[in-house]
Design an enzyme around this catalytic site. Sequence first.
Site, PDB file in Angstrom:
ATOM      1  N   TRP A   7      -8.479  48.587  34.542  1.00 29.07           N
ATOM      2  CA  TRP A   7      -9.212  48.264  35.777  1.00 29.07           C
ATOM      3  C   TRP A   7      -8.732  49.130  36.945  1.00 29.07           C
ATOM      4  O   TRP A   7      -7.530  49.155  37.227  1.00 29.07           O
ATOM      5  CB  TRP A   7      -8.917  46.825  36.197  1.00 29.07           C
ATOM      6  CG  TRP A   7      -9.586  45.720  35.469  1.00 29.07           C
ATOM      7  CD1 TRP A   7      -9.031  44.926  34.506  1.00 29.07           C
ATOM      8  CD2 TRP A   7     -10.911  45.214  35.684  1.00 29.07           C
ATOM      9  NE1 TRP A   7      -9.926  43.972  34.106  1.00 29.07           N
ATOM     10  CE2 TRP A   7     -11.086  44.123  34.809  1.00 29.07           C
ATOM     11  CE3 TRP A   7     -11.975  45.585  36.529  1.00 29.07           C
ATOM     12  CZ2 TRP A   7     -12.272  43.388  34.753  1.00 29.07           C
ATOM     13  CZ3 TRP A   7     -13.148  44.866  36.473  1.00 29.07           C
ATOM     14  CH2 TRP A   7     -13.288  43.782  35.597  1.00 29.07           C
ATOM     15  N   ASP A   8      -9.660  49.744  37.638  1.00 28.67           N
ATOM     16  CA  ASP A   8      -9.352  50.282  38.959  1.00 28.67           C
ATOM     17  C   ASP A   8      -9.193  49.089  39.903  1.00 28.67           C
ATOM     18  O   ASP A   8      -9.789  48.031  39.676  1.00 28.67           O
ATOM     19  CB  ASP A   8     -10.497  51.200  39.403  1.00 28.67           C
ATOM     20  CG  ASP A   8     -10.349  51.626  40.841  1.00 28.67           C
ATOM     21  OD1 ASP A   8      -9.261  52.092  41.206  1.00 28.67           O
ATOM     22  OD2 ASP A   8     -11.327  51.472  41.612  1.00 28.67           O
ATOM     23  N   LEU A   9      -8.404  49.236  40.956  1.00 31.74           N
ATOM     24  CA  LEU A   9      -8.180  48.088  41.859  1.00 31.74           C
ATOM     25  C   LEU A   9      -9.082  48.148  43.110  1.00 31.74           C
ATOM     26  O   LEU A   9      -9.945  47.299  43.308  1.00 31.74           O
ATOM     27  CB  LEU A   9      -6.691  48.035  42.246  1.00 31.74           C
ATOM     28  CG  LEU A   9      -6.245  46.828  43.054  1.00 31.74           C
ATOM     29  CD1 LEU A   9      -6.471  45.517  42.299  1.00 31.74           C
ATOM     30  CD2 LEU A   9      -4.758  46.943  43.425  1.00 31.74           C
ATOM     31  N   THR A  12     -13.119  48.124  43.256  1.00 30.15           N
ATOM     32  CA  THR A  12     -13.643  47.627  41.973  1.00 30.15           C
ATOM     33  C   THR A  12     -13.313  46.137  41.842  1.00 30.15           C
ATOM     34  O   THR A  12     -14.213  45.314  41.848  1.00 30.15           O
ATOM     35  CB  THR A  12     -13.069  48.438  40.790  1.00 30.15           C
ATOM     36  OG1 THR A  12     -13.417  49.814  40.968  1.00 30.15           O
ATOM     37  CG2 THR A  12     -13.631  47.938  39.461  1.00 30.15           C
ATOM     38  N   ASP A 181     -14.987  52.404  40.353  1.00 28.32           N
ATOM     39  CA  ASP A 181     -16.090  52.787  41.242  1.00 28.32           C
ATOM     40  C   ASP A 181     -16.095  54.277  41.556  1.00 28.32           C
ATOM     41  O   ASP A 181     -17.043  54.761  42.156  1.00 28.32           O
ATOM     42  CB  ASP A 181     -16.015  51.988  42.556  1.00 28.32           C
ATOM     43  CG  ASP A 181     -14.781  52.337  43.369  1.00 28.32           C
ATOM     44  OD1 ASP A 181     -13.673  52.375  42.793  1.00 28.32           O
ATOM     45  OD2 ASP A 181     -14.926  52.594  44.576  1.00 28.32           O
TER      46      ASP A 181
END
Length: 230
Positions: A7-9, A12, A181
């Site tokens: 996961w990007d933080l 996102t 994103d």
Amino acid sequence: MIQVILWDLDGTILDFKAAERNALINTFASFDLGPCTDEMVHEYSALNDRYWKRLELGEITKSELLVQRFEEFFSAHSIDISFASAFNAEYLLRLGDTICFKDHAYELIQSLHGRVKQYIVTNGNQIAQKRKLDNSNLLPLLDGVFISDIIGAEKPTKEFFHKVLLEIGEYNKNEILIIGDSLTSDILGGNNAGIRTCWYNPENLENPDPQRFHIDHIIQNLNQLPELLR
Ligand SMILES: [Mg+2]
């Protein structure tokens, strides 16, 4: 079958723009720099995005970015640039104080906990990122966190992802999905690593360069993810 999600933080899982706005306005007040208008917030936000793009391109270091973005912004508003370094230090702390999730991301990560491994892969500053993660209550739901400052390389470099893949253990690359994103850091990074990519694209933008960015899945809302994982 996807077994691992990277996961990007910012932008996102978390609404970075909301945190940025709060941190900027509050740090302006704390340094007594006068009002920080909506227009100034937008201007700073665009300027900051340009600096992060330069970091992705390797044109600037992280420590240069952090201070120079405020020097440039202050210069444009006739504010003494000698404040920039101290301002940045306080800004980074405040950046971690506003937790605002995108699309009920917390509940989504909670529902996927135990079904797939979930890791954070982020380029943010480690002080700000650790504070955000602490405040978000996400840590018990995650299998690990990779912050570029600690790894010593940034997304989208092969080096960053090489270290991540080494740590998470043995999976086929098609069992690993990165969600983010940013085309230039998340999607390109996923392509560099040879793993599957999911572009979180809430504004329904066009892929500006399909030759360069290979996107396996596009979602406009994070809650489209469970269906994609089936
Ligand atoms: Mg992002």
